[in-house]
Design a protein around this motif. Structure first.
Motif, PDB file in Angstrom:
ATOM      1  N   ARG A 147      90.809  70.846  87.525  1.00 50.97           N
ATOM      2  CA  ARG A 147      92.266  70.905  87.401  1.00 50.97           C
ATOM      3  C   ARG A 147      92.940  69.588  87.758  1.00 50.97           C
ATOM      4  O   ARG A 147      94.086  69.350  87.395  1.00 50.97           O
ATOM      5  CB  ARG A 147      92.818  72.030  88.286  1.00 50.97           C
ATOM      6  N   PRO A 164      99.745  76.626  89.644  1.00 53.04           N
ATOM      7  CA  PRO A 164      99.469  77.278  88.354  1.00 53.04           C
ATOM      8  C   PRO A 164      99.069  76.242  87.304  1.00 53.04           C
ATOM      9  O   PRO A 164      99.872  75.382  86.934  1.00 53.04           O
ATOM     10  CB  PRO A 164     100.808  77.935  88.003  1.00 53.04           C
ATOM     11  N   THR A 175     102.370  83.549  80.113  1.00 59.00           N
ATOM     12  CA  THR A 175     101.021  83.553  80.691  1.00 59.00           C
ATOM     13  C   THR A 175     100.940  84.399  81.958  1.00 59.00           C
ATOM     14  O   THR A 175     101.942  84.630  82.649  1.00 59.00           O
ATOM     15  CB  THR A 175     100.572  82.117  81.036  1.00 59.00           C
ATOM     16  N   ASP A 213      99.492  83.404  84.622  1.00 54.77           N
ATOM     17  CA  ASP A 213      99.751  82.498  85.742  1.00 54.77           C
ATOM     18  C   ASP A 213     101.213  82.525  86.139  1.00 54.77           C
ATOM     19  O   ASP A 213     101.558  82.540  87.328  1.00 54.77           O
ATOM     20  CB  ASP A 213      99.376  81.062  85.357  1.00 54.77           C
ATOM     21  N   SER A 214     102.086  82.490  85.156  1.00 54.21           N
ATOM     22  CA  SER A 214     103.515  82.473  85.437  1.00 54.21           C
ATOM     23  C   SER A 214     103.947  83.760  86.125  1.00 54.21           C
ATOM     24  O   SER A 214     104.694  83.739  87.107  1.00 54.21           O
ATOM     25  CB  SER A 214     104.299  82.279  84.134  1.00 54.21           C
ATOM     26  N   GLU A 238     102.057  85.777  87.885  1.00 54.60           N
ATOM     27  CA  GLU A 238     101.475  85.814  89.227  1.00 54.60           C
ATOM     28  C   GLU A 238     102.235  84.900  90.181  1.00 54.60           C
ATOM     29  O   GLU A 238     102.486  85.255  91.331  1.00 54.60           O
ATOM     30  CB  GLU A 238     100.007  85.406  89.170  1.00 54.60           C
ATOM     31  N   ALA A 239     102.617  83.718  89.695  1.00 52.72           N
ATOM     32  CA  ALA A 239     103.361  82.786  90.544  1.00 52.72           C
ATOM     33  C   ALA A 239     104.703  83.377  90.967  1.00 52.72           C
ATOM     34  O   ALA A 239     105.108  83.271  92.122  1.00 52.72           O
ATOM     35  CB  ALA A 239     103.582  81.466  89.811  1.00 52.72           C
ATOM     36  N   GLY A 246      99.532  82.764  95.643  1.00 52.29           N
ATOM     37  CA  GLY A 246      99.202  83.250  94.302  1.00 52.29           C
ATOM     38  C   GLY A 246      97.759  82.942  93.950  1.00 52.29           C
ATOM     39  O   GLY A 246      97.096  82.127  94.585  1.00 52.29           O
ATOM     40  N   TYR A 294      95.671  81.786  90.617  1.00 49.53           N
ATOM     41  CA  TYR A 294      95.933  81.277  89.278  1.00 49.53           C
ATOM     42  C   TYR A 294      94.633  81.092  88.521  1.00 49.53           C
ATOM     43  O   TYR A 294      93.675  80.500  89.020  1.00 49.53           O
ATOM     44  CB  TYR A 294      96.700  79.964  89.363  1.00 49.53           C
ATOM     45  N   THR A 295      94.606  81.622  87.335  1.00 50.22           N
ATOM     46  CA  THR A 295      93.377  81.622  86.540  1.00 50.22           C
ATOM     47  C   THR A 295      93.410  80.624  85.404  1.00 50.22           C
ATOM     48  O   THR A 295      92.380  80.343  84.795  1.00 50.22           O
ATOM     49  CB  THR A 295      93.154  83.020  85.932  1.00 50.22           C
ATOM     50  N   GLY A 296      94.559  80.094  85.063  1.00 50.05           N
ATOM     51  CA  GLY A 296      94.655  79.175  83.935  1.00 50.05           C
ATOM     52  C   GLY A 296      94.776  79.892  82.605  1.00 50.05           C
ATOM     53  O   GLY A 296      94.561  79.292  81.557  1.00 50.05           O
ATOM     54  N   ARG A 297      95.171  81.149  82.621  1.00 56.77           N
ATOM     55  CA  ARG A 297      95.334  81.914  81.367  1.00 56.77           C
ATOM     56  C   ARG A 297      96.787  82.373  81.246  1.00 56.77           C
ATOM     57  O   ARG A 297      97.471  82.553  82.213  1.00 56.77           O
ATOM     58  CB  ARG A 297      94.403  83.113  81.350  1.00 56.77           C
TER      59      ARG A 297
END
Length: 260
Positions: A48, A203, A239, A241-242, A244-245, A255, A257-260
């Motif tokens: 990342r 994220p 997404t 991620d958004s 979850e954030a 949070g 974050y998975t990158g999906r």
């Protein structure tokens, strides 16, 4: 030990220039490996953030002239060498929408300074120094310094640094906006690690999109930039991620974050 080492841990990919006996001057083989690592990192979900640094007491002293053949290349051969080899690093960096941090642990000269300028952020040890250096040996910057440096310090200061080859210390680099932070030598690794891990924990879709938007906006007018950012916003907010954030923020918890 390899001349260039690459490792990944906790979302952070670290590129180590590992020729301390030559002040980490790079060879053609290192450049090819360097560009390949950046292209690989672009699509590696485990990476990342990228950190670039040097072994020993130097960041990078530029091209290792002793690694070049004694034959003088023709103008076309010189141009092809730059395009086919050296320029692959800045082009790979331009395609990489993940943050890249230069941890400047010592002197960075010529192409070594250029490689630091290509990164998104620079953190310097207090003892580190920078110099364009090319003018001292009758050369022009071959890897993008004339592109990157004016964008950081403005054309007038860039010309001064390019045309004199004078060294500047870390404090001056910070004042000019070349260095994001200047820290005591013993604090460099910890400071860089903390920033890299902070970015890696954010994220990833939003991080990558913000980096892309910053560079896109630098080459766009306001209306085009706003149009692009509205599209970016629409994609990012769709997404996981958004979501979850936002939930983590509202619930005051970390949070995931998975990158999906």
């Amino acid at each position: 030990m390899a001349d260039l080492e690459y490792s990944v841990a906790d979302g952070v990919g670290t590129i180590l220039l590992n020729r301390p006996h030559r002040k980490n001057a790079f060879t053609p083989e290192m450049i090819a490996q360097w560009a390949g690592i950046l292209r690989q990192a672009r699509t590696d979900p485990d990476v990342r953030v990228i950190v670039l640094t040097g072994a020993g007491d130097a960041f990078c002293s530029g091209v290792d002239l002793s690694s070049q053949s004694g034959e003088r290349p023709t103008p076309l051969e010189r141009k092809q060498h730059l395009m086919d080899e050296i320029h692959q690093v800045p082009l790979a960096l331009e395609d990489l929408d993940k943050p890249v941090i230069a941890a400047i642990n010592g002197v960075a000269v010529g192409a070594g300074m250029g490689m630091a300028l290509m990164c998104d952020m620079r953190i310097m040890a207090r003892s580190a120094r920078l110099s364009e250096g090319y003018i001292r040996v009758g050369l022009v910057p071959g890897d993008g310094d004339c592109y990157y440096l004016p964008r950081l310090v403005g054309p007038a200061k860039a010309l001064e640094l390019l045309l004199t080859g004078d060294f500047i210390d870390a404090e001056e680099a910070g004042r000019l906006g070349i260095a994001n932070h200047v820290v005591d030598d013993e604090d460099l690794a910890g400071t860089v690690n903390a920033l890299a891990r902070k970015l890696a924990a954010a994220p990833p879709v939003a991080v990558r999109t913000i980096k892309r938007a910053v560079y896109q906006s630098a080459r766009s007018d306001l209306r085009t930039s706003l149009d692009l950012i509205s599209s970016h916003m629409a994609v990012v907010t769709s997404t996981g991620d958004s979501a979850e954030a936002l939930a983590a923020f509202q619930e005051k918890r970390p949070g995931v974050y998975t990158g999906r």
